[in-house]
Design a protein around this motif. Structure first.
Motif, PDB file in Angstrom:
ATOM      1  N   THR A   1       0.855  -1.181   0.000  1.00 40.16           N
ATOM      2  CA  THR A   1       0.000   0.000   0.000  1.00 40.16           C
ATOM      3  C   THR A   1       0.896   1.239   0.000  1.00 40.16           C
ATOM      4  N   PRO A   2       0.328   2.409  -0.299  1.00 36.69           N
ATOM      5  CA  PRO A   2       1.146   3.615  -0.422  1.00 36.69           C
ATOM      6  C   PRO A   2       2.126   3.906   0.723  1.00 36.69           C
ATOM      7  N   PRO A   3       1.787   3.731   1.997  1.00 35.25           N
ATOM      8  CA  PRO A   3       2.810   4.060   2.996  1.00 35.25           C
ATOM      9  C   PRO A   3       4.078   3.229   2.837  1.00 35.25           C
ATOM     10  N   TRP A   4       3.933   1.988   2.420  1.00 39.73           N
ATOM     11  CA  TRP A   4       5.102   1.116   2.300  1.00 39.73           C
ATOM     12  C   TRP A   4       5.852   1.358   0.997  1.00 39.73           C
ATOM     13  N   THR A   5       5.163   1.769  -0.056  1.00 37.27           N
ATOM     14  CA  THR A   5       5.888   2.141  -1.282  1.00 37.27           C
ATOM     15  C   THR A   5       6.690   3.409  -1.030  1.00 37.27           C
ATOM     16  N   ILE A   6       6.130   4.359  -0.266  1.00 38.99           N
ATOM     17  CA  ILE A   6       6.869   5.574   0.071  1.00 38.99           C
ATOM     18  C   ILE A   6       8.088   5.231   0.920  1.00 38.99           C
ATOM     19  N   LEU A   7       7.951   4.250   1.812  1.00 37.25           N
ATOM     20  CA  LEU A   7       9.100   3.805   2.606  1.00 37.25           C
ATOM     21  C   LEU A   7      10.219   3.323   1.683  1.00 37.25           C
TER      22      LEU A   7
ATOM     23  N   TYR B   1       8.968  14.650   2.279  1.00 35.68           N
ATOM     24  CA  TYR B   1       8.423  14.477   3.614  1.00 35.68           C
ATOM     25  C   TYR B   1       6.917  14.690   3.638  1.00 35.68           C
ATOM     26  N   SER B   2       6.425  15.589   2.813  1.00 31.74           N
ATOM     27  CA  SER B   2       4.984  15.840   2.819  1.00 31.74           C
ATOM     28  C   SER B   2       4.203  14.610   2.377  1.00 31.74           C
ATOM     29  N   THR B   3       4.678  13.899   1.392  1.00 33.53           N
ATOM     30  CA  THR B   3       4.026  12.663   0.965  1.00 33.53           C
ATOM     31  C   THR B   3       4.098  11.624   2.075  1.00 33.53           C
ATOM     32  N   PHE B   4       5.241  11.519   2.699  1.00 37.23           N
ATOM     33  CA  PHE B   4       5.410  10.611   3.830  1.00 37.23           C
ATOM     34  C   PHE B   4       4.416  10.949   4.946  1.00 37.23           C
ATOM     35  N   ALA B   5       4.294  12.233   5.277  1.00 34.47           N
ATOM     36  CA  ALA B   5       3.393  12.654   6.352  1.00 34.47           C
ATOM     37  C   ALA B   5       1.935  12.344   6.008  1.00 34.47           C
ATOM     38  N   LEU B   6       1.535  12.634   4.781  1.00 38.46           N
ATOM     39  CA  LEU B   6       0.149  12.377   4.367  1.00 38.46           C
ATOM     40  C   LEU B   6      -0.168  10.887   4.403  1.00 38.46           C
ATOM     41  N   HIS B   7       0.658  10.080   3.789  1.00 40.70           N
ATOM     42  CA  HIS B   7       0.401   8.639   3.733  1.00 40.70           C
ATOM     43  C   HIS B   7       0.480   8.008   5.126  1.00 40.70           C
TER      44      HIS B   7
ATOM     45  N   TYR C   1      -2.458   6.118   6.945  1.00 40.63           N
ATOM     46  CA  TYR C   1      -2.183   4.768   7.423  1.00 40.63           C
ATOM     47  C   TYR C   1      -2.609   4.624   8.883  1.00 40.63           C
ATOM     48  N   LEU C   2      -2.324   5.643   9.700  1.00 39.60           N
ATOM     49  CA  LEU C   2      -2.701   5.624  11.110  1.00 39.60           C
ATOM     50  C   LEU C   2      -4.210   5.527  11.285  1.00 39.60           C
ATOM     51  N   GLN C   3      -4.965   6.140  10.399  1.00 43.08           N
ATOM     52  CA  GLN C   3      -6.420   6.141  10.500  1.00 43.08           C
ATOM     53  C   GLN C   3      -7.038   4.786  10.192  1.00 43.08           C
ATOM     54  N   HIS C   4      -6.291   3.904   9.514  1.00 38.97           N
ATOM     55  CA  HIS C   4      -6.866   2.638   9.049  1.00 38.97           C
ATOM     56  C   HIS C   4      -6.147   1.387   9.546  1.00 38.97           C
TER      57      HIS C   4
ATOM     58  N   LEU D   1       5.614   0.881  13.805  1.00 37.44           N
ATOM     59  CA  LEU D   1       6.598   0.127  13.025  1.00 37.44           C
ATOM     60  C   LEU D   1       6.940   0.869  11.740  1.00 37.44           C
ATOM     61  N   HIS D   2       5.932   1.406  11.096  1.00 40.16           N
ATOM     62  CA  HIS D   2       6.140   2.179   9.862  1.00 40.16           C
ATOM     63  C   HIS D   2       7.029   3.400  10.122  1.00 40.16           C
TER      64      HIS D   2
END
Length: 126
Positions: free
Chosen positions: A32-38, A79-85, A89-92, A100-101
């Motif tokens: 999902t997007p948070p992990w692709t951004i990682l 960083y802004s993309t990281f913060a948004l995703h 991610y935290l909401q879901h 961990l993320h």
């Protein structure tokens, strides 16, 4: 190359690269997007370590720094993309997955940058 042109060209290429690499990762890996951004941030951390160390040995280092570090990597890892995703991610997801993320971003990002610096030093040894 003029500084504004170098930063603009690098920024455009970095943003496009981030966008298409993110799509490629999501299409071929179950991420999902948070992990692709990682993954993109880790690659960017590695590259910034490697490239910054390489540029210390380059005659035209300032122009390349503006193109690659400020422009390309400045828009490739954001960083802004990281913060948004991360917020989404935290909401879901459970808080433990979120923590961990965040720890993965920080710890592995620093390690990737160090790895890039070390690789550069290894490549430049006589």
């Amino acid at each position: 190359m003029h500084p504004i042109l170098a930063i603009s060209l690098g920024g455009a290429l970095g943003a496009l690269s981030r966008h298409y690499l993110s799509q490629l990762l999501q299409r071929h890996l179950p991420l999902t997007p948070p992990w692709t951004i990682l993954l993109i941030n880790l690659l960017g951390c590695f590259l910034i370590g490697l490239i910054s160390a390489q540029l210390t040995h380059h005659r035209n280092g300032e122009s390349w720094h503006l193109l690659l570090i400020t422009g390309f990597l400045g828009s490739f890892t954001t960083y802004s993309t990281f913060a948004l995703h991360s917020t989404q991610y935290l909401q879901h997801t459970p808080e433990t997955s979120f923590i961990l993320h965040l720890l993965s971003q920080i710890i592995f990002g620093l390690l990737a940058c160090l790895l890039g610096l070390q690789l550069s030093h290894w490549l430049n040894k006589p």
